[in-house]
Design a protein around this motif. Structure first.
Motif, PDB file in Angstrom:
ATOM      1  N   THR A  32       0.933  -1.363  -0.017  1.00 15.48           N
ATOM      2  CA  THR A  32       0.047  -0.100   0.139  1.00 15.48           C
ATOM      3  C   THR A  32       0.840   1.331   0.076  1.00 15.48           C
ATOM      4  OG1 THR A  32      -1.405  -1.293   1.272  1.00 15.48           O
ATOM      5  CG2 THR A  32      -1.965   1.381   1.278  1.00 15.48           C
ATOM      6  N   LEU A  33       1.858   1.329   0.963  1.00 19.01           N
ATOM      7  CA  LEU A  33       2.864   2.407   0.978  1.00 19.01           C
ATOM      8  C   LEU A  33       3.469   2.800  -0.274  1.00 19.01           C
ATOM      9  CD1 LEU A  33       4.426   4.698   2.461  1.00 19.01           C
ATOM     10  CD2 LEU A  33       6.376   2.857   2.930  1.00 19.01           C
ATOM     11  N   ARG A  34       3.980   1.624  -1.289  1.00 19.70           N
ATOM     12  CA  ARG A  34       4.560   1.899  -2.531  1.00 19.70           C
ATOM     13  C   ARG A  34       3.639   2.211  -3.598  1.00 19.70           C
ATOM     14  NH1 ARG A  34       4.783  -1.545  -6.873  1.00 19.70           N
ATOM     15  NH2 ARG A  34       6.716  -1.482  -8.173  1.00 19.70           N
ATOM     16  N   ALA A  35       2.511   1.756  -3.426  1.00 16.67           N
ATOM     17  CA  ALA A  35       1.382   2.129  -4.606  1.00 16.67           C
ATOM     18  C   ALA A  35       0.861   3.983  -4.143  1.00 16.67           C
ATOM     19  CB  ALA A  35       0.140   1.266  -4.256  1.00 16.67           C
ATOM     20  N   LEU A  36       0.882   4.100  -3.036  1.00 19.18           N
ATOM     21  CA  LEU A  36       0.444   5.566  -2.809  1.00 19.18           C
ATOM     22  C   LEU A  36       1.645   6.528  -2.888  1.00 19.18           C
ATOM     23  CD1 LEU A  36      -1.095   5.042   0.973  1.00 19.18           C
ATOM     24  CD2 LEU A  36      -2.361   5.525  -1.147  1.00 19.18           C
ATOM     25  N   HIS A  37       2.763   5.901  -2.870  1.00 19.08           N
ATOM     26  CA  HIS A  37       4.165   6.796  -3.000  1.00 19.08           C
ATOM     27  C   HIS A  37       4.058   7.121  -4.526  1.00 19.08           C
ATOM     28  CE1 HIS A  37       8.165   7.987  -3.064  1.00 19.08           C
ATOM     29  NE2 HIS A  37       8.127   7.875  -1.615  1.00 19.08           N
TER      30      HIS A  37
END
Length: 273
Positions: A32-37
């Motif tokens: 999730t962090l990677r996709a939001l970033h």
């Protein structure tokens, strides 16, 4: 109740997710962090137009969100990363603020003026930074040294150049290029308020005298500094052209997705001249 350091409760999370085009899982995982970033960087440009127009840069979450989410606008590091910290806090991540000295290839010691984030996910630390501009990483960086990372066509690594001092670098066709150096000392919103005041008002700040707008993607970086529009690709090809004042609002809209109202478009043209 856990104290809110990053004002995540003041965030309109649904509006933010629409702005970056994300409709996936909101569990506080690395994926999730990677996709939001990546989504944040793809949707919201880096820009200093408020500073060039002679305005202050408020750092409260409602004001940042009104600009970066509610309008077709962007911001610079404090705006981007304070908004992103609020998003991550709202989703349940453990977030610590950090600060760095920007190098951009220089060996001169500069003031601490850049904001980035440390995110703890199941005991592993990651660096998240959606506010460095055109040369920054597209994805979170693991907080460990000796690992080269590919983000699209761009390569990064992290060194510990002195005890407790970490250096983020990017690889260019002519070798490694120093981006910024930081420690793990925690920083707080009050610290960024001080850094922001210097960066947005001091005559020697790179952001006060000229337009700086950047957009970073997996295969191309576009940067407008002053009158020069630069398009760079990972293999090292660079195209440059001058942007005259009358063309500036059109370039901001078509190249960077920044829509200005008529009054601001006139004002930025006048300053650009």
């Amino acid at each position: 109740m856990t104290e809110s350091l990053w004002s995540g409760a003041e965030l309109d999370l649904d509006a933010y997710l629409r702005r970056i085009g994300y409709d996936g899982s909101l569990r506080p995982t690395f994926d999730t962090l990677r996709a939001l970033h990546r989504g944040h960087l793809a949707a919201i440009p880096f820009e200093n137009l408020e500073i060039v127009l002679g305005r202050s840069v408020p750092l409260d979450v409602p004001t940042i969100q009104a600009k970066l989410v509610g309008q077709s606008r962007g911001g610079y590091c404090f705006e981007h990363n304070l908004l992103f910290a609020a998003v991550l806090e709202r989703l349940g991540y453990s977030v610590t603020g950090l600060a760095s000295r920007v190098r951009m290839g220089s060996d001169q010691r500069r003031a601490t003026t850049h904001m980035l984030l440390r995110v703890d996910i199941a005991g592993e630390d990651w660096l998240a930074d959606v506010g460095f501009g055109g040369d920054g990483p597209l994805e979170p960086i693991p907080l460990r040294t000796g690992v080269e990372l590919r983000h699209g066509g761009w390569t990064f690594d992290l060194l510990e150049e002195a005890p407790g001092v970490f250096l983020l670098r990017s690889h260019r066709p002519d070798g490694w290029f120093d981006l910024h150096a930081f420690t793990l000392e925690p920083r707080y919103p009050v610290d960024y308020g001080l850094f922001n005041y210097y960066t947005s008002t001091h005559p020697q700040s790179p952001f006060t005298p000229r337009v700086i707008v950047q957009r970073n993607g997996p295969d191309v970086r576009r940067t407008l500094v002053g009158q020069e529009l630069r398009t760079e690709r990972p293999e090292g090809t660079v195209q440059r052209r001058d942007v005259p004042a009358d063309e500036l609002p059109t370039v901001l809209a078509k190249v960077f997705g920044i829509e200005l109202d008529a009054q601001d478009a006139r004002s930025i043209r006048d300053r650009h001249r």
